[in-house]
Design an enzyme around this catalytic site. Structure first.
Site, mmCIF file in Angstrom:
data_model
loop_
_atom_site.group_PDB
_atom_site.id
_atom_site.type_symbol
_atom_site.label_atom_id
_atom_site.label_comp_id
_atom_site.label_asym_id
_atom_site.label_seq_id
_atom_site.Cartn_x
_atom_site.Cartn_y
_atom_site.Cartn_z
ATOM 1 N N LYS A 111 7.549 -2.501 -2.144
ATOM 2 C CA LYS A 111 8.600 -1.721 -1.288
ATOM 3 C C LYS A 111 9.667 -2.773 -1.076
ATOM 4 O O LYS A 111 10.951 -2.306 -1.579
ATOM 5 C CB LYS A 111 8.306 -1.586 0.082
ATOM 6 N N GLN A 154 3.081 -1.861 7.819
ATOM 7 C CA GLN A 154 2.155 -1.605 6.746
ATOM 8 C C GLN A 154 0.864 -1.255 7.626
ATOM 9 O O GLN A 154 0.318 -1.984 8.327
ATOM 10 C CB GLN A 154 2.128 -2.666 5.815
ATOM 11 N N ASP A 163 9.895 5.224 8.001
ATOM 12 C CA ASP A 163 8.609 5.366 7.492
ATOM 13 C C ASP A 163 8.150 6.847 8.204
ATOM 14 O O ASP A 163 6.923 7.146 7.746
ATOM 15 C CB ASP A 163 7.740 4.118 7.654
#
Ligand code: NAP
Length: 280
Positions: free
Chosen positions: A55, A99, A122
């Protein structure tokens, strides 16, 4: 030799990155600022570390900044929440990626929900999920949002189609089902308690495999002409669907690798760009 169309997420992601690069440049010239994605990695899981690195690399390719925050395995929920709060308050930060998964002692839901809605690029917060479900503006969960971009790019029509999503996780199966529903597909969601999965899959015009088990969905379960999306990724470059066996039945499919994975990252950085633009 199969005639199935390959839904090439890798090349679509590349072209999205090219246009993002121009957008970042224009934004920079106009505002003197550079979009910034903060990534938080808690613990030492090597696969998670690789995803975070990928990312960060994608940000660099399009000229965005990334700030990598690494926290030890022993991090508490309170410590993580305070880190997220700091990023929420930092005007330089446009997007926050925590994450998944985090170590067991952390309340992951609490941590996700601590991310402020305008930085939830996200699409992991309950609030963002609820807004997306209601068709209101919100950043979609990155993997299903990437899958929708693939379906749109290849003009796969969704209206009135029977879409079967196998998996109901908060980051993948559930938001995927709602995104398809919002586009007028008729959606069935399957999970570990579903009875007679093969016969449900056999009805799918569009199948999304998000089970987390390598080659779990068998080729002979797939209806002739189905569009097959494999969200899974496992060592040995295999997904959740036995693609080799499924391809003769598909009209189109996402390969593994090079299908859904690159589009997840492309969605994440697109949504970071949008957040930066909205912050001005
Ligand atoms: P997850 O949280 O483990 O969820 C798996 C889902 O599959 C659950 O809803 C589970 O049902 C369901 N399931 C398990 N066994 C089943 C069975 N026998 N029959 C039907 N359904 C079953 O996984 P996830 O995070 O959603 O990830 C799914 C896959 O996508 C994984 O392969 C992962 O590697 C991949 N993934 C890829 C990306 C990417 O960027 N490419 C991103 C995220 C995930 P229950 O709810 O009943 O337990």
């Amino acid at each position: 030799m199969s005639n199935a169309l390959i839904l090439d997420g890798k090349s679509l992601a590349r072209s999205i990155e090219l246009s993002l690069k121009e957008r970042v440049n224009a934004f920079n010239l106009r505002t003197g600022k550079t979009p910034l994605l903060a990534t938080i990695l808690v613990g030492s899981d090597p696969a998670s570390a690789t995803y975070v690195k990928m990312k960060g690399n994608a940000c660099a390719r399009v000229g965005m900044l990334s700030r990598k925050i690494e926290l030890p395995d022993s991090t508490t929920t309170e410590e993580l929440l305070s880190q997220i709060q700091e990023l929420n308050e930092d005007p330089q930060v446009n997007g926050i990626l925590l994450q998944h998964p985090v170590p067991k002692q952390i309340n992951e839901r609490l941590a996700f929900d601590a991310i402020s809605l305008d930085k939830d690029v996200d699409g992991v917060t309950c609030l963002g999920f609820g807004r997306m479900a209601m068709g209101e503006q919100a950043y979609g969960s990155a993997t299903p949002a990437g899958i929708m971009k693939i379906l749109d790019h290849y003009n796969i029509s969704l209206e009135g189609k029977h879409a079967v999503v196998v998996g109901r996780s908060p980051i993948l199966g559930k938001p995927m089902a709602l995104m398809l529903l919002n586009r007028n597909a008729t959606v069935t969601i399957c999970h570990s308690k579903t009875k007679d999965l093969p016969s449900i899959i056999k009805e799918a015009d569009i199948l999304v495999g998000a089970v987390g088990k390598p080659k779990f969905i068998q080729g002979n379960w797939i209806k002739q002409g189905a569009v097959v999306i494999d969200a899974g990724y496992h060592p040995g470059n295999v997904g959740d669907i036995d693609l080799e066996a499924a391809i003769p039945n598909c009209s189109a499919y996402t390969p593994v690798p090079g299908g859904v994975g690159p589009m997840t990252i492309a969605s994440l950085i697109c949504q970071t760009m949008e957040s930066a633009e909205k912050s001005i």
